[in-house]
Every structure is written in structure tokens, then in C-alpha cells.
Scaffold this motif. Structure first.
Motif, PDB file in Angstrom:
ATOM      1  N   GLY A  89      40.477  28.421  48.212  1.00 59.87           N
ATOM      2  CA  GLY A  89      41.249  29.240  49.151  1.00 59.87           C
ATOM      3  C   GLY A  89      41.340  30.700  48.727  1.00 59.87           C
ATOM      4  O   GLY A  89      42.259  31.413  49.137  1.00 59.87           O
ATOM      5  N   ALA A  90      40.406  31.136  47.905  1.00 57.02           N
ATOM      6  CA  ALA A  90      40.422  32.534  47.456  1.00 57.02           C
ATOM      7  C   ALA A  90      39.018  32.969  47.088  1.00 57.02           C
ATOM      8  O   ALA A  90      38.149  32.132  46.842  1.00 57.02           O
ATOM      9  CB  ALA A  90      41.336  32.693  46.244  1.00 57.02           C
ATOM     10  N   TYR A  91      38.811  34.281  47.069  1.00 53.99           N
ATOM     11  CA  TYR A  91      37.534  34.812  46.588  1.00 53.99           C
ATOM     12  C   TYR A  91      37.724  36.218  46.066  1.00 53.99           C
ATOM     13  O   TYR A  91      38.738  36.872  46.336  1.00 53.99           O
ATOM     14  CB  TYR A  91      36.461  34.780  47.687  1.00 53.99           C
ATOM     15  CG  TYR A  91      36.740  35.564  48.945  1.00 53.99           C
ATOM     16  CD1 TYR A  91      36.401  36.904  49.058  1.00 53.99           C
ATOM     17  CD2 TYR A  91      37.326  34.943  50.047  1.00 53.99           C
ATOM     18  CE1 TYR A  91      36.640  37.609  50.230  1.00 53.99           C
ATOM     19  CE2 TYR A  91      37.574  35.640  51.228  1.00 53.99           C
ATOM     20  CZ  TYR A  91      37.228  36.977  51.313  1.00 53.99           C
ATOM     21  OH  TYR A  91      37.461  37.678  52.463  1.00 53.99           O
ATOM     22  N   SER A  92      36.734  36.672  45.307  1.00 53.82           N
ATOM     23  CA  SER A  92      36.732  38.061  44.859  1.00 53.82           C
ATOM     24  C   SER A  92      35.541  38.759  45.499  1.00 53.82           C
ATOM     25  O   SER A  92      34.558  38.113  45.877  1.00 53.82           O
ATOM     26  CB  SER A  92      36.615  38.137  43.333  1.00 53.82           C
ATOM     27  OG  SER A  92      35.311  37.740  42.941  1.00 53.82           O
ATOM     28  N   VAL A  93      35.664  40.061  45.620  1.00 52.25           N
ATOM     29  CA  VAL A  93      34.557  40.887  46.110  1.00 52.25           C
ATOM     30  C   VAL A  93      34.382  42.023  45.119  1.00 52.25           C
ATOM     31  O   VAL A  93      35.345  42.736  44.835  1.00 52.25           O
ATOM     32  CB  VAL A  93      34.873  41.471  47.510  1.00 52.25           C
ATOM     33  CG1 VAL A  93      33.848  42.528  47.897  1.00 52.25           C
ATOM     34  CG2 VAL A  93      34.921  40.371  48.557  1.00 52.25           C
ATOM     35  N   SER A  94      33.208  42.163  44.533  1.00 53.29           N
ATOM     36  CA  SER A  94      32.925  43.278  43.638  1.00 53.29           C
ATOM     37  C   SER A  94      31.913  44.179  44.323  1.00 53.29           C
ATOM     38  O   SER A  94      30.841  43.725  44.733  1.00 53.29           O
ATOM     39  CB  SER A  94      32.377  42.770  42.297  1.00 53.29           C
ATOM     40  OG  SER A  94      33.345  41.941  41.663  1.00 53.29           O
TER      41      SER A  94
ATOM     42  N   THR B 282      43.884  35.076  41.304  1.00 54.48           N
ATOM     43  CA  THR B 282      43.634  33.868  42.097  1.00 54.48           C
ATOM     44  C   THR B 282      42.720  32.893  41.346  1.00 54.48           C
ATOM     45  O   THR B 282      42.420  31.820  41.862  1.00 54.48           O
ATOM     46  CB  THR B 282      42.923  34.220  43.428  1.00 54.48           C
ATOM     47  OG1 THR B 282      41.631  34.770  43.108  1.00 54.48           O
ATOM     48  CG2 THR B 282      43.712  35.210  44.258  1.00 54.48           C
ATOM     49  N   GLY B 283      42.270  33.290  40.153  1.00 50.60           N
ATOM     50  CA  GLY B 283      41.331  32.452  39.404  1.00 50.60           C
ATOM     51  C   GLY B 283      39.879  32.783  39.694  1.00 50.60           C
ATOM     52  O   GLY B 283      38.971  32.268  39.037  1.00 50.60           O
ATOM     53  N   SER B 284      39.642  33.640  40.671  1.00 47.51           N
ATOM     54  CA  SER B 284      38.260  34.013  41.003  1.00 47.51           C
ATOM     55  C   SER B 284      37.704  34.956  39.938  1.00 47.51           C
ATOM     56  O   SER B 284      38.429  35.824  39.447  1.00 47.51           O
ATOM     57  CB  SER B 284      38.209  34.728  42.357  1.00 47.51           C
ATOM     58  OG  SER B 284      38.864  33.962  43.338  1.00 47.51           O
ATOM     59  N   PRO B 285      36.417  34.793  39.579  1.00 45.29           N
ATOM     60  CA  PRO B 285      35.825  35.719  38.614  1.00 45.29           C
ATOM     61  C   PRO B 285      35.519  37.071  39.268  1.00 45.29           C
ATOM     62  O   PRO B 285      34.997  37.115  40.380  1.00 45.29           O
ATOM     63  CB  PRO B 285      34.529  35.011  38.194  1.00 45.29           C
ATOM     64  CG  PRO B 285      34.206  34.095  39.316  1.00 45.29           C
ATOM     65  CD  PRO B 285      35.483  33.765  40.047  1.00 45.29           C
ATOM     66  N   LEU B 286      35.882  38.146  38.571  1.00 51.77           N
ATOM     67  CA  LEU B 286      35.600  39.497  39.081  1.00 51.77           C
ATOM     68  C   LEU B 286      34.465  40.066  38.242  1.00 51.77           C
ATOM     69  O   LEU B 286      34.590  40.186  37.029  1.00 51.77           O
ATOM     70  CB  LEU B 286      36.820  40.392  38.907  1.00 51.77           C
ATOM     71  CG  LEU B 286      38.046  40.072  39.751  1.00 51.77           C
ATOM     72  CD1 LEU B 286      39.302  40.581  39.086  1.00 51.77           C
ATOM     73  CD2 LEU B 286      37.908  40.699  41.116  1.00 51.77           C
TER      74      LEU B 286
ATOM     75  N   GLU C 132      40.542  40.974  45.296  1.00 50.39           N
ATOM     76  CA  GLU C 132      40.733  39.526  45.400  1.00 50.39           C
ATOM     77  C   GLU C 132      41.412  39.257  46.735  1.00 50.39           C
ATOM     78  O   GLU C 132      42.330  39.997  47.132  1.00 50.39           O
ATOM     79  CB  GLU C 132      41.648  39.035  44.297  1.00 50.39           C
ATOM     80  CG  GLU C 132      40.918  38.684  43.036  1.00 50.39           C
ATOM     81  CD  GLU C 132      41.903  38.136  42.054  1.00 50.39           C
ATOM     82  OE1 GLU C 132      41.992  36.896  41.934  1.00 50.39           O
ATOM     83  OE2 GLU C 132      42.621  38.940  41.454  1.00 50.39           O
ATOM     84  N   VAL C 133      40.982  38.208  47.367  1.00 47.16           N
ATOM     85  CA  VAL C 133      41.486  37.879  48.702  1.00 47.16           C
ATOM     86  C   VAL C 133      41.957  36.436  48.714  1.00 47.16           C
ATOM     87  O   VAL C 133      41.277  35.543  48.197  1.00 47.16           O
ATOM     88  CB  VAL C 133      40.364  38.080  49.760  1.00 47.16           C
ATOM     89  CG1 VAL C 133      40.818  37.615  51.139  1.00 47.16           C
ATOM     90  CG2 VAL C 133      39.923  39.538  49.805  1.00 47.16           C
TER      91      VAL C 133
END
Ligand code: FE
Length: 235
Positions: free
Chosen positions: A64-69, A104-108, A118-119
Motif C-alpha cells: 500500500g505504499a511506494y517511493s519515487v526517486s 513507509t518501508g519503501s526503499p528510496l 514516498e506515497v
């Protein structure tokens, strides 16, 4: 299949180049995408379109989350190849990449990056081959003063290609096979990497002045990892 004019007109849309990444159950993965955009300002919300067959899709849907680099101009093709042309199902893409774990636990991704977000996903829209993941930005960071890499720069200046399965993938026109000539440059049909015999590929044991035909059969494209058979002589 879409007609050529539609495809050409679509390539006039301006995009950036991003790594979208997520993590779930101890597994993390990321992929290159150009289809990231802000959808509202108050509150700041973003959307990304991700192919349903990709591992990143599965991880975003579950976590339920993601990162954007946001990638920087000057990002090497090998880095784009790692995230854009290799599958996380058989490669740990983060093994040799500087990254951080977000809220959110997402890797950046921190390498070759000008900013990162992070979204938290609160809306998923099924758009056919892809899912649109929409949500509020929970963290945003900026790094240094590099210029963001645009999709147009990637395609025109870096001669980058788009993998099958990407939102903006366009099938190449088929060409007649060309005569093989010694010391000709060869182009990878998958990622656009050009093998220049004068330069060789010393990083992978191919010394300068090695004609393409003399490269061992187990050599693979240094950018996307496909075999020699996926190369064609440059016109
Ligand atoms: Fe390649």
C-alpha cells in the motif's frame, strides 16, 4: 496496434525518468518508469502507472505504499538498464545501489537521484495492462542541485529504448537483416546499447579492437543482459 502518427504524437508528451520502488515481506524491488505525475496540490498527491506483471506492482499492491526517486541527467545507462531492463524476480536490484528505507518501508534510491518521495496509496485504478496507484505524498526529499533527467533526453541524447510492457512502449519497425562486416558497431535491439569494437567492453573482459564476431558467445549486453543474438549491425 496503434498507428505511427499516434505513437509519434505520444512521444511529444513530456515526462521525467524515475525509479518507483516498494517493499513487502522482506522483499524489495524497483523499476524505471516515466509515468509519474502529481495529481493534486492540497493535499499533495501523486500517481504512477505500473504494469500488472511486474514484481514492483505486486509489492505496491501488498504494501500500500511506494517511493519515487527522480533520476538525474547523467545517470549511466547501466543503472537504467539495471532498473529498467532486468527483472527483480531474478536480480536483487538493490544489492549494489545506495538506498535508504523510508517511513513507509519503501526503499528510496539515493544514487543518481535529485529528489525522492514516498506515497501512501489510497486509490487504485485498473486501467487494463497497468494499475494507476494514487495517494498522498508522506515524505519528500531533495538532494543537491542536479538536473532531472527527462524522457526526451533519455531517448534522443542517450538513445535509450523503452522495454516491452512499459506504458510508453512502441514496437520497433522491422528491418531487413544486414550483412555482417568486421569492426562494425552493433546495437542491442532491447536497450539501445551500442557495442563499439574500437572501445571493446574492458569491464567485462573484452579488450579494445575486438570485432563483434570475436566476442565469446556467453558475453551479454552490459546494460540489459541479453545475449549476442539480440544485437544487430548498425547501419
Ligand atoms: Fe541491451
Amino acid at each position: 496496434m496503434m498507428d505511427k502518427e499516434t505513437a509519434d504524437a505520444l512521444f511529444d508528451l513530456s515526462y521525467g525518468m524515475y525509479v518507483v520502488a516498494a517493499s513487502h515481506g522482506g522483499r524489495k524491488n524497483g523499476q524505471i518508469t516515466n509515468t509519474v505525475f502529481q495529481v493534486t496540490a492540497e493535499p499533495p498527491r501523486m500517481a504512477v502507472a505500473v504494469n500488472k506483471q511486474n514484481l514492483t506492482h505486486e509489492l505496491i499492491a501488498k504494501s500500500g505504499a511506494y517511493s519515487v526517486s527522480t533520476l538525474a541527467e547523467g545517470t549511466p545507462m547501466t543503472f537504467i538498464g539495471l532498473f529498467g531492463f532486468k527483472s527483480g524476480r531474478n536480480t536483487d536490484k538493490f544489492a549494489a545501489v545506495k538506498h535508504d528505507t523510508g517511513q513507509t518501508g519503501s526503499p528510496l534510491v539515493l544514487d543518481h537521484t535529485v529528489s525522492a518521495f514516498e506515497v501512501k496509496v489510497d486509490l487504485e485504478t485498473d486501467v487494463g495492462t497497468h494499475t494507476l496507484f494514487i495517494g498522498e505524498i508522506v515524505t519528500a526529499r531533495t538532494f543537491g542541485s542536479g538536473k532531472p533527467l527527462t524522457y526526451d533526453y533519455y531517448r534522443r541524447v542517450m538513445c535509450g529504448k523503452t522495454p516491452r510492457g512499459a506504458t510508453t512502449y512502441k514496437a520497433p519497425e522491422t528491418k531487413e537483416p544486414k550483412e555482417k562486416t568486421t569492426m562494425k558497431k552493433y546495437v542491442c535491439k532491447v536497450c539501445g546499447y551500442v557495442y563499439d569494437p574500437a572501445a571493446g567492453d574492458p569491464e567485462h573482459g573484452i579488450p579494445p579492437n575486438t570485432p563483434f564476431e570475436k566476442i565469446p558467445e556467453d558475453w551479454v549486453c552490459p546494460v540489459c543482459g541479453v545475449p549476442k543474438s539480440e544485437f544487430e549491425a548498425q547501419s
